[in-house]
Enzyme design. Structure first.
Site, PDB file in Angstrom:
ATOM      1  N   GLY A 161      18.664  17.266   0.672  1.00 40.50           N
ATOM      2  CA  GLY A 161      17.528  17.237   1.594  1.00 40.50           C
ATOM      3  C   GLY A 161      17.214  15.826   2.051  1.00 40.50           C
ATOM      4  O   GLY A 161      18.114  14.959   2.070  1.00 40.50           O
ATOM      5  N   THR A 164      18.275  12.927  -0.314  1.00 39.00           N
ATOM      6  CA  THR A 164      19.727  12.692  -0.305  1.00 39.00           C
ATOM      7  C   THR A 164      20.165  12.022   0.993  1.00 39.00           C
ATOM      8  O   THR A 164      21.035  11.147   0.991  1.00 39.00           O
ATOM      9  CB  THR A 164      20.462  14.038  -0.506  1.00 39.00           C
ATOM     10  N   ILE A 187      15.123  24.452   0.514  1.00 39.22           N
ATOM     11  CA  ILE A 187      14.302  25.648   0.759  1.00 39.22           C
ATOM     12  C   ILE A 187      13.112  25.284   1.645  1.00 39.22           C
ATOM     13  O   ILE A 187      12.562  26.129   2.314  1.00 39.22           O
ATOM     14  CB  ILE A 187      13.789  26.285  -0.554  1.00 39.22           C
ATOM     15  N   ASP A 188      12.709  24.003   1.641  1.00 35.26           N
ATOM     16  CA  ASP A 188      11.494  23.596   2.364  1.00 35.26           C
ATOM     17  C   ASP A 188      11.687  23.593   3.882  1.00 35.26           C
ATOM     18  O   ASP A 188      10.701  23.614   4.622  1.00 35.26           O
ATOM     19  CB  ASP A 188      11.056  22.189   1.930  1.00 35.26           C
ATOM     20  N   ARG A 195      -7.961  44.438  -4.560  1.00 37.08           N
ATOM     21  CA  ARG A 195      -8.117  43.051  -4.999  1.00 37.08           C
ATOM     22  C   ARG A 195      -7.706  42.067  -3.910  1.00 37.08           C
ATOM     23  O   ARG A 195      -6.974  42.415  -2.989  1.00 37.08           O
ATOM     24  CB  ARG A 195      -7.200  42.789  -6.195  1.00 37.08           C
ATOM     25  N   GLY A 246       7.285  24.368  -1.009  1.00 36.33           N
ATOM     26  CA  GLY A 246       7.482  23.898   0.363  1.00 36.33           C
ATOM     27  C   GLY A 246       7.147  22.432   0.536  1.00 36.33           C
ATOM     28  O   GLY A 246       7.256  21.885   1.626  1.00 36.33           O
ATOM     29  N   ARG A 287      -6.592  37.854  -8.022  1.00 29.83           N
ATOM     30  CA  ARG A 287      -5.492  37.488  -8.921  1.00 29.83           C
ATOM     31  C   ARG A 287      -4.595  36.487  -8.209  1.00 29.83           C
ATOM     32  O   ARG A 287      -4.434  36.553  -6.990  1.00 29.83           O
ATOM     33  CB  ARG A 287      -4.654  38.718  -9.295  1.00 29.83           C
TER      34      ARG A 287
HETATM   35  O1  F6P Z   1      12.110  20.395  -2.374  1.00 32.28           O
HETATM   36  C1  F6P Z   1      12.288  21.602  -3.040  1.00 32.28           C
HETATM   37  C2  F6P Z   1      11.153  21.884  -3.981  1.00 32.28           C
HETATM   38  O2  F6P Z   1      11.388  23.139  -4.578  1.00 32.28           O
HETATM   39  C3  F6P Z   1       9.778  21.800  -3.369  1.00 32.28           C
HETATM   40  O3  F6P Z   1       9.438  22.944  -2.626  1.00 32.28           O
HETATM   41  C4  F6P Z   1       8.932  21.577  -4.592  1.00 32.28           C
HETATM   42  O4  F6P Z   1       7.732  20.901  -4.258  1.00 32.28           O
HETATM   43  C5  F6P Z   1       9.809  20.725  -5.465  1.00 32.28           C
HETATM   44  O5  F6P Z   1      11.142  20.900  -5.023  1.00 32.28           O
HETATM   45  C6  F6P Z   1       9.719  21.059  -6.934  1.00 32.28           C
HETATM   46  O6  F6P Z   1      10.491  20.161  -7.662  1.00 32.28           O
HETATM   47  P1  F6P Z   1      10.913  20.397  -9.177  1.00 32.28           P
HETATM   48  O7  F6P Z   1      12.080  21.333  -9.188  1.00 32.28           O
HETATM   49  O8  F6P Z   1      11.264  19.058  -9.650  1.00 32.28           O
HETATM   50  O9  F6P Z   1       9.739  21.003  -9.892  1.00 32.28           O
END
Ligand code: F6P
Length: 367
Positions: A120, A123, A144-145, A180, A188, A284
């Site tokens: 990402g 990198t 994934i973000d 609920r 993200g 919840r």
């Molecule tokens: O950048 C991917 C990500 O999963 C983010 O969405 C999240 O904030 C972060 O990495 C979590 O990092 P770690 O795996 O170190 O808890």
């Protein structure tokens, strides 16, 4: 390629893992070995392994049968930025040092002619600096973000959406049975792409993203209105980076070993508690966390990863370095790595997804 000087290439997966990494490794390795007759070296555990010189030659067997496998067979780390490298001193204290020279040394020691860096924004920042130090690098955008600029999509995002949407679907049925409010927090980082994409696909009643700071009263009004006049349940899909108009993001932990020390998390609980207190509606909270990062890539991500990996090899064959493969429309292209790191790709507040969500009655907590 017959006359090319490129004989040996390395592959590294950097930062957090995500579905599709193995599909890229497979595509790069198979195409490099099969099409171009190259030797492929897999670097272990991301840039941490690169600094420490941990790598090995990949063969066909190792990269076979991994297309549908989540994670990365090479291992990864989000604490191994060579320019911000955590080292433990004799007193046990962590010191941040620049170990980029060790990466360059290991690149030469292993006689690498080029490197495919899959990752990402972290990198790509590292790759850009290493390219300036003389390494031949091609980037492949992962996260994934989906927050990397210069590509319409990163691989991993579609798979994350798939998991998050299914989770919302499941929460819907139980929310409706028990009348609920269900709050679901998704990852993200500083971008709301996952919350927006899954919230829209799952029909969330409220979607909260970092790009649109929310008003507490707007959330209370929406869930109360629904409880009185609509269905007697509500689904609130909140990005971990969402924040109130008058407040900040919720930080779960500070970890100085990472380039970005902030680990986000906790906004879902906070919102759940406030809804209960202010509206007396039973609430919840579900934190999806790393579930959206694990498991198999979707067919879309497998294909995107394969196309990205093969295009990365083509760039290497052409000697076109300092570029990142990218999805533009429905074409795989390439862009200078520099273009991918100038800014983060955040959700534009007037994008079609947001307009469509608003049109079907979804609140972004800002009215
Ligand atoms: O950048 C991917 C990500 O999963 C983010 O969405 C999240 O904030 C972060 O990495 C979590 O990092 P770690 O795996 O170190 O808890």
């Amino acid at each position: 390629m017959a006359q090319s000087k490129i004989k040996r290439i390395g592959i590294v997966t950097g930062g957090g893992d995500c579905p599709g990494l193995n599909a890229v490794i497979r595509a790069v390795a198979k195409s490099a070995m099969g099409e171009y007759g190259l030797t492929v070296i897999g670097i272990e555990d991301g840039f941490e392994g690169f600094v420490e010189g941990r790598m090995h030659e990949l063969d066909n067997k190792e990269v076979s049968g991994i297309l549908s496998l989540g994670g990365t067979i090479l291992g990864t780390s989000n604490k191994g930025d060579p320019f911000h490298y955590p080292e433990e001193g004799l007193n046990g204290k962590i010191e941040i040092v620049d170990e980029s020279a060790r990466v360059v040394r290991n690149y030469r020691r292993w006689a690498l002619d080029a490197l495919v860096a899959i990752g990402g924004d972290g990198t790509m920042h590292i790759s850009n600096k290493l390219a300036e130090m003389g390494l031949n690098i091609v980037g492949v955008p992962k996260t994934i973000d989906n927050d990397l600029a210069a590509t319409d999509l990163t691989f991993g995002y579609d798979s994350a959406l798939f998991v998050a949407t299914e989770a919302i679907d499941r929460l819907h049925t139980t929310a409706s049975s028990h009348h609920r409010v269900m709050v679901i927090e998704v990852m993200g980082r500083y971008a709301g792409w996952i919350a927006l994409g899954a919230g829209l696909a799952g029909g969330a009643d409220i979607i909260l993203i970092p790009e649109i700071p929310f008003k507490w009263d707007s959330i209370y009004k929406k869930v109360k209105e629904r409880s009185l006049h609509g269905k007697r349940f509500s689904i609130v899909c909140v990005a971990e980076g969402a924040k109130p108009k008058d407040g900040d993001m919720v930080v779960k932990e500070m970890d100085e070993k990472r380039t970005d020390a902030r680990r986000l998390g906790g906004i879902g609980e906070m919102i759940g508690d406030c809804i209960t207190q202010e509206t007396r509606l039973e609430t919840r909270v579900t934190v999806l966390g790393h579930l959206v990062r694990g498991g198999s890539p979707t067919p879309f991500d497998r294909n995107l990863s394969t196309k990205f990996g093969c295009h990365a090899c083509e760039l290497i064959a052409q000697g076109k370095f300092g570029y990142m493969v990218a999805l533009r429309g429905n074409r795989i292209e390439d862009v200078p790595i520099k273009d991918a790191i100038t800014k983060q790709k955040l959700v534009p507040p007037f994008c079609q997804e947001i307009l469509a969500a608003r049109a079907v009655g979804t609140s972004f907590g800002d009215e």
